[in-house]
Structures are given as C-alpha cells and as structure tokens.
Write a protein that holds these residues in place. Structure first.
Motif, mmCIF file in Angstrom:
data_model
loop_
_atom_site.group_PDB
_atom_site.id
_atom_site.type_symbol
_atom_site.label_atom_id
_atom_site.label_comp_id
_atom_site.label_asym_id
_atom_site.label_seq_id
_atom_site.Cartn_x
_atom_site.Cartn_y
_atom_site.Cartn_z
ATOM 1 N N MET A 1 0.849 -1.194 0.000
ATOM 2 C CA MET A 1 0.000 0.000 0.000
ATOM 3 C C MET A 1 0.882 1.240 0.000
ATOM 4 O O MET A 1 1.669 1.443 0.934
ATOM 5 N N THR A 2 0.796 2.049 -1.033
ATOM 6 C CA THR A 2 1.601 3.264 -1.123
ATOM 7 C C THR A 2 0.829 4.504 -0.702
ATOM 8 O O THR A 2 1.411 5.577 -0.598
ATOM 9 N N ARG A 3 -0.478 4.358 -0.455
ATOM 10 C CA ARG A 3 -1.292 5.519 -0.078
ATOM 11 C C ARG A 3 -1.348 5.682 1.435
ATOM 12 O O ARG A 3 -1.321 4.702 2.168
ATOM 13 N N ASP A 4 -1.448 6.924 1.871
ATOM 14 C CA ASP A 4 -1.653 7.222 3.286
ATOM 15 C C ASP A 4 -3.104 7.630 3.476
ATOM 16 O O ASP A 4 -3.498 8.750 3.158
ATOM 17 N N LEU A 5 -3.898 6.715 4.007
ATOM 18 C CA LEU A 5 -5.316 6.966 4.219
ATOM 19 C C LEU A 5 -5.623 7.376 5.655
ATOM 20 O O LEU A 5 -6.795 7.535 6.011
ATOM 21 N N VAL A 6 -4.583 7.572 6.455
ATOM 22 C CA VAL A 6 -4.767 7.895 7.869
ATOM 23 C C VAL A 6 -4.485 9.366 8.145
ATOM 24 O O VAL A 6 -5.266 10.051 8.807
ATOM 25 N N GLY A 7 -3.366 9.868 7.644
ATOM 26 C CA GLY A 7 -3.018 11.260 7.860
ATOM 27 C C GLY A 7 -2.811 11.586 9.325
ATOM 28 O O GLY A 7 -2.229 10.807 10.076
ATOM 29 N N TYR A 8 -3.328 12.726 9.767
ATOM 30 C CA TYR A 8 -3.174 13.135 11.164
ATOM 31 C C TYR A 8 -4.156 12.424 12.086
ATOM 32 O O TYR A 8 -3.987 12.450 13.312
ATOM 33 N N GLY A 9 -5.186 11.813 11.520
ATOM 34 C CA GLY A 9 -6.147 11.100 12.341
ATOM 35 C C GLY A 9 -6.899 12.013 13.288
ATOM 36 O O GLY A 9 -7.212 13.157 12.963
ATOM 37 N N ALA A 10 -7.164 11.507 14.495
ATOM 38 C CA ALA A 10 -7.996 12.245 15.452
ATOM 39 C C ALA A 10 -7.252 13.369 16.152
ATOM 40 O O ALA A 10 -7.866 14.267 16.724
ATOM 41 N N THR A 11 -5.924 13.331 16.128
ATOM 42 C CA THR A 11 -5.128 14.310 16.866
ATOM 43 C C THR A 11 -4.345 15.174 15.891
ATOM 44 O O THR A 11 -3.344 14.736 15.324
ATOM 45 N N LEU A 12 -4.797 16.391 15.693
ATOM 46 C CA LEU A 12 -4.145 17.295 14.750
ATOM 47 C C LEU A 12 -2.981 18.021 15.418
ATOM 48 O O LEU A 12 -3.017 18.304 16.621
ATOM 49 N N PRO A 13 -1.946 18.346 14.649
ATOM 50 C CA PRO A 13 -0.878 19.176 15.202
ATOM 51 C C PRO A 13 -1.386 20.587 15.457
ATOM 52 O O PRO A 13 -2.352 21.037 14.839
ATOM 53 N N ASP A 14 -0.737 21.279 16.373
ATOM 54 C CA ASP A 14 -1.072 22.675 16.641
ATOM 55 C C ASP A 14 -0.448 23.522 15.531
ATOM 56 O O ASP A 14 0.774 23.643 15.446
ATOM 57 N N ALA A 15 -1.279 24.110 14.701
ATOM 58 C CA ALA A 15 -0.770 24.841 13.541
ATOM 59 C C ALA A 15 0.098 26.029 13.940
ATOM 60 O O ALA A 15 1.032 26.392 13.222
ATOM 61 N N GLN A 16 -0.207 26.661 15.065
ATOM 62 C CA GLN A 16 0.568 27.809 15.557
ATOM 63 C C GLN A 16 0.639 28.930 14.519
ATOM 64 O O GLN A 16 1.690 29.524 14.296
ATOM 65 N N TRP A 17 -0.494 29.214 13.886
ATOM 66 C CA TRP A 17 -0.498 30.279 12.888
ATOM 67 C C TRP A 17 -0.101 31.606 13.526
ATOM 68 O O TRP A 17 -0.458 31.878 14.677
ATOM 69 N N PRO A 18 0.616 32.442 12.824
ATOM 70 C CA PRO A 18 1.058 33.724 13.387
ATOM 71 C C PRO A 18 -0.112 34.569 13.900
ATOM 72 O O PRO A 18 -1.212 34.558 13.335
ATOM 73 N N GLY A 19 0.150 35.285 14.997
ATOM 74 C CA GLY A 19 -0.850 36.181 15.558
ATOM 75 C C GLY A 19 -2.017 35.478 16.204
ATOM 76 O O GLY A 19 -3.046 36.112 16.491
ATOM 77 N N GLY A 20 -1.905 34.173 16.425
ATOM 78 C CA GLY A 20 -3.005 33.424 17.015
ATOM 79 C C GLY A 20 -4.182 33.223 16.083
ATOM 80 O O GLY A 20 -5.295 32.917 16.529
ATOM 81 N N ALA A 21 -3.955 33.379 14.769
ATOM 82 C CA ALA A 21 -5.034 33.205 13.794
ATOM 83 C C ALA A 21 -5.597 31.790 13.867
ATOM 84 O O ALA A 21 -4.871 30.826 14.115
ATOM 85 N N ARG A 22 -6.885 31.673 13.639
ATOM 86 C CA ARG A 22 -7.531 30.363 13.664
ATOM 87 C C ARG A 22 -7.499 29.679 12.297
ATOM 88 O O ARG A 22 -7.607 28.454 12.208
ATOM 89 N N VAL A 23 -7.367 30.479 11.231
ATOM 90 C CA VAL A 23 -7.335 29.926 9.877
ATOM 91 C C VAL A 23 -6.248 30.642 9.075
ATOM 92 O O VAL A 23 -6.152 31.872 9.110
ATOM 93 N N ALA A 24 -5.437 29.862 8.357
ATOM 94 C CA ALA A 24 -4.516 30.430 7.373
ATOM 95 C C ALA A 24 -5.243 30.408 6.032
ATOM 96 O O ALA A 24 -5.636 29.341 5.551
ATOM 97 N N VAL A 25 -5.468 31.571 5.453
ATOM 98 C CA VAL A 25 -6.218 31.683 4.200
ATOM 99 C C VAL A 25 -5.243 31.997 3.075
ATOM 100 O O VAL A 25 -4.430 32.929 3.191
ATOM 101 N N GLN A 26 -5.340 31.231 1.993
ATOM 102 C CA GLN A 26 -4.403 31.381 0.887
ATOM 103 C C GLN A 26 -5.177 31.531 -0.419
ATOM 104 O O GLN A 26 -5.952 30.660 -0.808
ATOM 105 N N PHE A 27 -4.993 32.660 -1.082
ATOM 106 C CA PHE A 27 -5.632 32.918 -2.367
ATOM 107 C C PHE A 27 -4.658 32.596 -3.498
ATOM 108 O O PHE A 27 -3.517 33.075 -3.500
ATOM 109 N N VAL A 28 -5.123 31.804 -4.451
ATOM 110 C CA VAL A 28 -4.332 31.441 -5.627
ATOM 111 C C VAL A 28 -4.991 32.018 -6.873
ATOM 112 O O VAL A 28 -6.200 31.877 -7.063
ATOM 113 N N ILE A 29 -4.206 32.668 -7.708
ATOM 114 C CA ILE A 29 -4.646 33.012 -9.053
ATOM 115 C C ILE A 29 -3.876 32.129 -10.022
ATOM 116 O O ILE A 29 -2.644 32.188 -10.086
ATOM 117 N N ASN A 30 -4.588 31.281 -10.718
ATOM 118 C CA ASN A 30 -3.972 30.416 -11.726
ATOM 119 C C ASN A 30 -3.789 31.224 -13.006
ATOM 120 O O ASN A 30 -4.760 31.747 -13.563
#
Length: 294
Positions: A1-30
């Motif tokens: 099996m070469t796929r990872d179907l588990v990932g972070y599972g039930a326990t996510l890492p602490d993202a520690q986004w700057p400024g205590g932000a709850r979401v990192a938002v990223q806009f892409v223009i293709n």
C-alpha cells in the motif's frame, strides 16, 4: 500500500499560525492563458476545458476561436480585475503560473512582482500529463523551471502541475529544489510525503473552494452561491481552528465582473473576521517547516 489513508487522524498538530489566527487563508490566481492546448502551440487539437463553453468539444487539427477568445479574456481583462481587487485589499496572493503563459505577458508578471506576490510554477504547459511519458514530463519540469527563471528572475519554490501523472510527485522530489508541492487535495493542513525517498512538504490545494465550480455541470450558477460556499467553508474552519483554506481563482472565470464581486465580498469577510492569517503559499510552507520540522 503506497497511499496514506490515515493522515493526522484524530489528533491534529497545533498549527501555531502567526498572531493566534484560527485559519490560514491562501488565495491562488492560476495564470494559464496562452499555454492551453492550441494548434498555435503545436498541439494537434484545441482546448476544451475550464471555460464558459461547458462541455465544448476539442477541435482536431484546427483552432477553436471562441475558446481562444474566452481564454484571452483572462489575461487581457480578468487578471487585472483580480489584481486590483487584491492589491486594494492588501491581501497577498500566490500565482500558479504556467511558464509559457507567464512568458506571453511581461506586464502582468511585472505587476505580480510589484505587488510582492509569490509566483509558483504551474508547469510548462497547461495540459493533462496523465498519459505523457515519464521522460517527456521530466524534461517539461526542467524546461518549466528554466523558463520560469528567465521570465521571473528566480526559480520557483512552489509547484502545482494540476493535471498530474502517476510520476509527477516522484519527479518533483527527484528535482529537489521545491520548498513545497501543492499537487494534493488530501488534507486541510500541510503534511510531509515520505513515499519518494525524502520528506517532501505538501501544501494541499482545493477543487471545491475554487472558481472552476462556476464552469462545471455540478457547480455554482451565480456569485451569491460562490460567496456563501467560501464564507461557510471559512466559518467552519474558523470554528474548528488550526486549519488552512485555499481559494483557487482564474482570470477568465473569477475575473468576470459578477464573480469578482463575490470574491471581493469574501476577502472583506475574511479580513473583518480578525481570525485569519492571509498569506502567500510559500509563507505557509516556511511556517510549517519551522513549526513542524520533518
């Protein structure tokens, strides 16, 4: 099996986004216009994907003038509408730039650079690599980096092919110079892929929070739907906290007036929330490398 179907599972890492932000938002223009399938580009058929002519047939051995003009809108008008929208809002952007498309419009490239936007690589050509031979794809990756460097003045640090082959991820690891690979839709957070000999940082992208749904049979029909979906995605991730949201846009799609208005409303909503870190993709990648080393 070469796929990872588990990932972070039930326990996510602490993202520690700057400024205590709850979401990192990223806009892409293709930025793809000019590098799509075309007899003018040496292809045997015309483009038929991601335009207002949903379900259009590809023309073999001939130009499709309507499709070409729909793409030209993206570089001539739509890009500039989005450029004004994001620069006036002070919101940073990552451009997924197809090398041959960037090379056709030095004025747009200069504007991207003046705004401090990241210009990541969207490959050499905006074509489907699923069945392209490995040696050809490897050569295209090298040529994309070379042309990108000539046009931009520095090599790309981010990669997003989009329509990948089974070899693409391995070839990017093999090339070795990319800080991140965005050719995944597998998570709401960056992660490391260790399946090709080294830990390659993946900063996953999205196809649902993406204006391509405006030109799909199962997609949004008008700007209000698009805005609500963007807003609701952000609000769910905001409630959860410690997540990343990628928004995918195209000049020929979201650059249309009514759709651009929906994007502008969402940008205002995100900024007004006070809970978002709006960042370039390379900034998110570097933060993750520092906060969560491989």
């Amino acid at each position: 099996m070469t796929r990872d179907l588990v990932g972070y599972g039930a326990t996510l890492p602490d993202a520690q986004w700057p400024g205590g932000a709850r979401v990192a938002v990223q806009f892409v223009i293709n930025y793809e216009e000019g590098a799509e399938r075309s007899v003018d580009n040496g292809d045997g058929e015309s483009e038929a994907f991601l335009s207002e002519m949903v379900g259009a047939a590809s023309q073999t051995g001939a130009r499709a003038m309507a499709i070409e003009s729909l793409y030209e809108y993206g570089s001539r008008a739509g890009f500039w509408r989005l450029y004004r929208l994001f620069t006036q809002a002070g919101a940073p952007v990552t451009v997924f730039g197809v090398a041959r498309a960037l090379a056709t419009n030095p004025e747009a490239v200069a504007a991207m650079q003046a705004a401090g936007w990241e210009i990541a690589s969207h490959g050499l050509r905006w074509i489907d690599y699923q069945n392209i031979p490995e040696a050809t794809e490897r050569a295209h990756i090298a040529e994309a980096i070379e042309l990108h460097t000539q046009v931009i003045g520095e090599r790309p640090l981010g990669w997003y092919q989009g329509r990948t082959s089974p070899n693409t991820a391995r070839l990017i690891v093999e090339e070795g110079g990319f800080v991140y690979d965005a050719d995944s839709y597998a998570d709401d957070l960056p992660y490391y892929d260790r399946s090709h000999g080294k830990a390659q940082l993946i900063v996953p992208y999205t196809l649902d929070v993406n204006d391509m749904k405006m030109v799909a049979y199962n997609g949004f029909t008008e700007g209000e739907q698009f805005f609500r979906y963007l807003r609701d995605t952000f609000e769910m991730l905001r409630t959860e906290g410690g997540r990343m949201m990628s928004v995918g846009l195209h000049g020929r799609i979201a650059g249309k007036p009514a759709r651009a208005l929906a994007v502008a409303r969402f940008v205002d909503h995100v900024i007004a929330s006070g809970d978002a870190w709006v960042a370039r993709r390379i900034d998110i990648a570097r933060h993750w490398l520092a906060a969560h080393p491989a």
